[in-house]
Design a protein around this motif. Structure first.
Motif, PDB file in Angstrom:
ATOM      1  N   ARG A 291       1.003  -1.196  -0.086  1.00  9.97           N
ATOM      2  CA  ARG A 291       0.199  -0.008   0.072  1.00  9.97           C
ATOM      3  C   ARG A 291       0.792   1.299  -0.072  1.00  9.97           C
ATOM      4  N   ILE A 292       0.264   2.391  -0.642  1.00  7.93           N
ATOM      5  CA  ILE A 292       1.058   3.709  -0.477  1.00  7.93           C
ATOM      6  C   ILE A 292       0.524   4.183   0.975  1.00  7.93           C
TER       7      ILE A 292
ATOM      8  N   THR B 258       0.137   7.417   3.514  1.00  4.34           N
ATOM      9  CA  THR B 258       0.184   8.996   3.681  1.00  4.34           C
ATOM     10  C   THR B 258      -0.075   9.134   4.988  1.00  4.34           C
ATOM     11  N   ALA B 259       0.546  10.292   5.409  1.00  4.48           N
ATOM     12  CA  ALA B 259       0.464  10.403   6.866  1.00  4.48           C
ATOM     13  C   ALA B 259       0.848  12.128   6.966  1.00  4.48           C
ATOM     14  N   VAL B 260       0.795  12.552   8.214  1.00  2.00           N
ATOM     15  CA  VAL B 260       1.604  13.914   8.684  1.00  2.00           C
ATOM     16  C   VAL B 260       2.529  13.698   9.607  1.00  2.00           C
TER      17      VAL B 260
ATOM     18  N   MET C 274       1.172  23.969  11.665  1.00  2.00           N
ATOM     19  CA  MET C 274       0.723  22.887  10.699  1.00  2.00           C
ATOM     20  C   MET C 274       1.565  22.068  10.354  1.00  2.00           C
ATOM     21  N   PRO C 275       1.273  20.448  10.270  1.00  2.00           N
ATOM     22  CA  PRO C 275       2.052  19.434  10.361  1.00  2.00           C
ATOM     23  C   PRO C 275       2.291  19.446   8.600  1.00  2.00           C
TER      24      PRO C 275
ATOM     25  N   SER D 105       2.278  16.935   5.313  1.00  2.00           N
ATOM     26  CA  SER D 105       1.652  15.963   4.758  1.00  2.00           C
ATOM     27  C   SER D 105       2.941  15.294   3.909  1.00  2.00           C
TER      28      SER D 105
ATOM     29  N   LYS E  84       3.872  11.077   1.856  1.00  2.00           N
ATOM     30  CA  LYS E  84       3.549   9.959   1.326  1.00  2.00           C
ATOM     31  C   LYS E  84       4.652   9.037   0.973  1.00  2.00           C
TER      32      LYS E  84
ATOM     33  N   MET F 100       4.717   4.178  10.169  1.00  2.00           N
ATOM     34  CA  MET F 100       4.034   5.100  10.888  1.00  2.00           C
ATOM     35  C   MET F 100       4.700   5.399  12.221  1.00  2.00           C
TER      36      MET F 100
ATOM     37  N   THR G 232       4.225  16.085   0.609  1.00  2.00           N
ATOM     38  CA  THR G 232       3.450  16.425  -0.482  1.00  2.00           C
ATOM     39  C   THR G 232       2.807  17.848  -0.663  1.00  2.00           C
ATOM     40  N   ARG G 233       3.360  18.564   0.318  1.00  2.00           N
ATOM     41  CA  ARG G 233       3.197  20.009   0.322  1.00  2.00           C
ATOM     42  C   ARG G 233       4.470  20.838   0.729  1.00  2.00           C
TER      43      ARG G 233
ATOM     44  N   ILE H  84      -5.067  14.426   2.447  1.00  2.00           N
ATOM     45  CA  ILE H  84      -3.661  14.039   2.405  1.00  2.00           C
ATOM     46  C   ILE H  84      -3.530  12.356   1.419  1.00  2.00           C
TER      47      ILE H  84
ATOM     48  N   ASN I  98      -3.977   9.447  -1.071  1.00  2.00           N
ATOM     49  CA  ASN I  98      -3.744   9.503  -2.531  1.00  2.00           C
ATOM     50  C   ASN I  98      -4.755   8.880  -3.105  1.00  2.00           C
TER      51      ASN I  98
ATOM     52  N   THR J 216      -1.649  12.829  -4.101  1.00  2.00           N
ATOM     53  CA  THR J 216      -2.715  13.106  -3.027  1.00  2.00           C
ATOM     54  C   THR J 216      -3.527  14.626  -3.228  1.00  2.00           C
TER      55      THR J 216
ATOM     56  N   PRO K  83      -3.412  17.534  -1.564  1.00  2.00           N
ATOM     57  CA  PRO K  83      -2.336  18.571  -1.742  1.00  2.00           C
ATOM     58  C   PRO K  83      -1.471  18.769  -3.035  1.00  2.00           C
ATOM     59  N   GLU K  84      -1.080  17.686  -3.578  1.00  2.00           N
ATOM     60  CA  GLU K  84      -0.420  17.548  -4.819  1.00  2.00           C
ATOM     61  C   GLU K  84      -1.420  17.859  -5.864  1.00  2.00           C
TER      62      GLU K  84
ATOM     63  N   LEU L 118      -4.415  19.055   9.515  1.00  2.00           N
ATOM     64  CA  LEU L 118      -4.204  20.524   9.033  1.00  2.00           C
ATOM     65  C   LEU L 118      -3.506  20.984  10.428  1.00  2.00           C
TER      66      LEU L 118
ATOM     67  N   ARG M  20      -7.268   6.612   8.720  1.00  4.15           N
ATOM     68  CA  ARG M  20      -6.570   7.955   9.149  1.00  4.15           C
ATOM     69  C   ARG M  20      -6.328   7.844  10.810  1.00  4.15           C
TER      70      ARG M  20
ATOM     71  N   GLN N  17      -2.930   6.824  13.176  1.00  2.00           N
ATOM     72  CA  GLN N  17      -2.596   7.950  14.202  1.00  2.00           C
ATOM     73  C   GLN N  17      -2.765   7.173  15.542  1.00  2.00           C
TER      74      GLN N  17
END
Lengths: 118, 419
Positions: free
Chosen positions: A50-51, A53-55, A63-64, A66, A68, A82, A114-115, B49, B51, B63, B65-66, B150, B174, B178
């Motif tokens: 799997r891909i 994604t997290a922060v 702001m955290p 993001s 991948k 993680m 990703t940002r 965030i 994909n 994702t 944001p991208e 965010l 998510r 976490q």
């Protein structure tokens, strides 16, 4: 032995039937409507990936960031990835596309922002 | 008093507003402005965030944001001004927009055309008539997503999710990643309204049970949520006594549908459809108010951002044509929802249309091996077969201009033909 799986490559979500040998080896797949489905089916029956994604928190920034994985990582490593991300400290500025961790847990995947955080 | 005069004002800098503005600029409009109440452009994609975006449009998986960044970059390339932290207070029928921001204070902007691209809101607890106490710990799934992705904090530790829409499924994963424990995802319908891929990669991957035909029948907790009761429902969606299950949890996330956010539209005199809760538009995405256009989730809730972008690009082109005085004749077909079809957009089509028109709608139920048929009076003008229709996925049939020639009646009906 047949097994029904759902393709996760795109929103169509094809239901595919996979034939496995007695030893659990992938033999064939039907029901996929594109070549990506066949690749996914084989992968899913051998080593599901799997891909992720997290922060991750950024020091001095509310702001955290993001992130991948650049490529899918084995499903059984998700927790460990993680955990690794939880222990990562970074500072702004960060550009989108910047590599945060090279070859996370010795996989082929990099952790990529990703940002952009100025 | 007017502070500024411009050609096109776009309200909302999410994927819809950005695509519309890019289209208008590419069509030759130089005087345009995009405004957004958030402090950055990108809209809801900023907090998405995960994909899975952009497969149709960019042939790769991005994702949120991208995906947003590509449009933001393109808008910057074209020199499109975007004013953030700016809240629109009202839009008048004749395109006078009043907005407020920390930089300019209150300002009035007179536009020749306005594009409504404000997106949608989540259905709140109050609209669900869920019994129980009014304790803390109950959030819409999107609010929780904003907190986690965010703002950087977790809203709770033991979570139940009501509703199996895509945002709910995404948040199940998510919250799990976490470190929270997601006890169950509860869906009142006998099917999930989320995408199959999300049921697999967000619930099954993490062994989170999906309880179909179940709903929350009690919420307990004085200050903070302490627990909820979940019951099975019958065919009429009424709870079945004796089927109660109790969950000890501190967080309940609601993912129970999205509603286009149309307060501004109503103030401008825009007529809304009861089926979509969005504006009634023609195939150019013009509302009943001349020069006011609507696109994206403020018009009707989409499943995929790729479709939002495509639709909004067309709306931007139309708004540019309006400003550049390319008017078409005002004779229309009305588009009606027939059997098995809900919320068809557009609701009106110019009779002399010269490019293909996508009719988009939600199937009213789950139908297998059937066809969508468009009829004018007794004449079938278009048909498309499909293996499966579900309410979770927007369906589409494309009418070509030649389908609409030589028809006597003025009403087009879209229906699903079941075998």
């Amino acid at each position: 032995m047949d097994q029904v799986i759902t393709c996760i490559n795109c929103p169509v979500g094809c239901r595919m039937t996979v034939s496995l040998s007695d030893t659990g080896e992938f033999l064939s797949v039907t029901g996929n409507t594109c070549p990506r489905g066949a690749v996914y089916a084989r992968q899913e029956c051998t080593l599901p990936k799997r891909i992720i994604t997290a922060v991750i928190p950024v020091e001095g920034c509310r702001m955290p960031l993001s992130v991948k994985t650049s490529v899918p990582v084995p499903k059984q490593l998700i927790r460990e990835v993680m955990h690794e991300l939880g222990n990562t400290q970074i500072h702004a500025p960060v550009r989108a596309g910047q590599i945060i961790i090279h070859h996370v847990l010795n996989t082929e995947a990099d952790i990529v922002a990703t940002r952009t955080l100025p | 008093m007017t502070d500024r005069n411009i050609d096109i004002l776009v309200i909302g800098a999410g994927p819809a507003g950005l695509a519309a503005a890019i289209a208008a600029r590419e069509a030759g409009i130089t005087s345009l402005l995009v405004i957004d109440r958030e402090k950055e452009p990108g809209g809801i994609l900023r907090q998405c965030i995960h994909n899975g975006f952009g497969l149709h449009r960019f042939k790769e998986e991005l994702t949120g944001p991208e995906y947003a960044q590509r449009d933001i970059d393109r808008a910057a390339e074209l020199g499109i001004p975007i004013e953030c932290s700016t809240m629109v207070l009202s839009v008048s029928r004749d395109h006078l927009v009043t907005c407020v921001s920390p930089v300019y204070g209150i300002q009035r902007i007179q536009a020749k055309a306005v594009i409504l691209a404000m997106g949608c809101r989540e259905r709140p607890r109050g609209a669900l008539c869920t019994p129980g106490t009014r304790c803390a710990g109950i959030y819409s799934a999107g609010t929780a997503q904003r907190f986690v992705n965010l703002e950087g904090f977790m809203p709770g530790k033991r979570v139940v999710i009501l509703g199996s829409g895509d945002i709910g499924l995404i948040m199940a994963r998510r919250m799990t990643l976490q470190g929270a424990k997601v006890l169950a995802c509860v869906e009142i319908m006998p099917y999930s309204s989320g995408l199959n891929r999300n049921i697999v990669q967000c619930l099954q991957d993490y062994n989170i049970p999906l309880l179909l035909s179940h709903t929350v029948t009690d919420i307990r907790g004085l200050h903070r949520l302490e627990g909820i009761t979940v019951s099975e429902v019958d065919q009429n969606r009424k709870p079945v006594p004796g089927t109660e299950k109790h969950f000890a949890c501190d967080t309940l996330l609601l993912s129970c549908g999205l509603i286009p956010e149309n307060e501004l539209s109503l103030g401008a005199g825009v007529s809304l459809s009861s089926a979509t809760s969005g504006a009634i538009v023609d195939e150019t995405f013009e509302t009943n108010v001349p020069g006011i256009f609507a696109c994206g989730n403020v018009l009707h809730v989409h499943d995929l951002v790729d479709h939002v972008s495509a639709e909004s690009y067309k709306a931007g082109c139309s708004a540019a044509s309006f400003v550049l005085n390319r008017h078409s004749e005002d004779s229309y077909f009305s588009v009606m929802d027939g059997d098995g079809v809900r919320g068809t957009v557009p609701q009106r089509i110019h009779r002399n249309v010269d490019s293909p028109v996508d009719l988009m709608f939600r199937p009213a139920g789950v139908y297998r091996n059937c066809a969508v048929v468009v009829e004018c009076g007794n004449i079938e003008i278009c048909r498309k077969k499909a293996q499966i229709f579900t309410p979770g996925e927007m369906a589409l049939i494309t009418l070509k201009p030649e389908h609409l020639r030589n028809l006597d009646e003025n009403i087009l009906t879209v229906r699903i033909e079941r075998n």
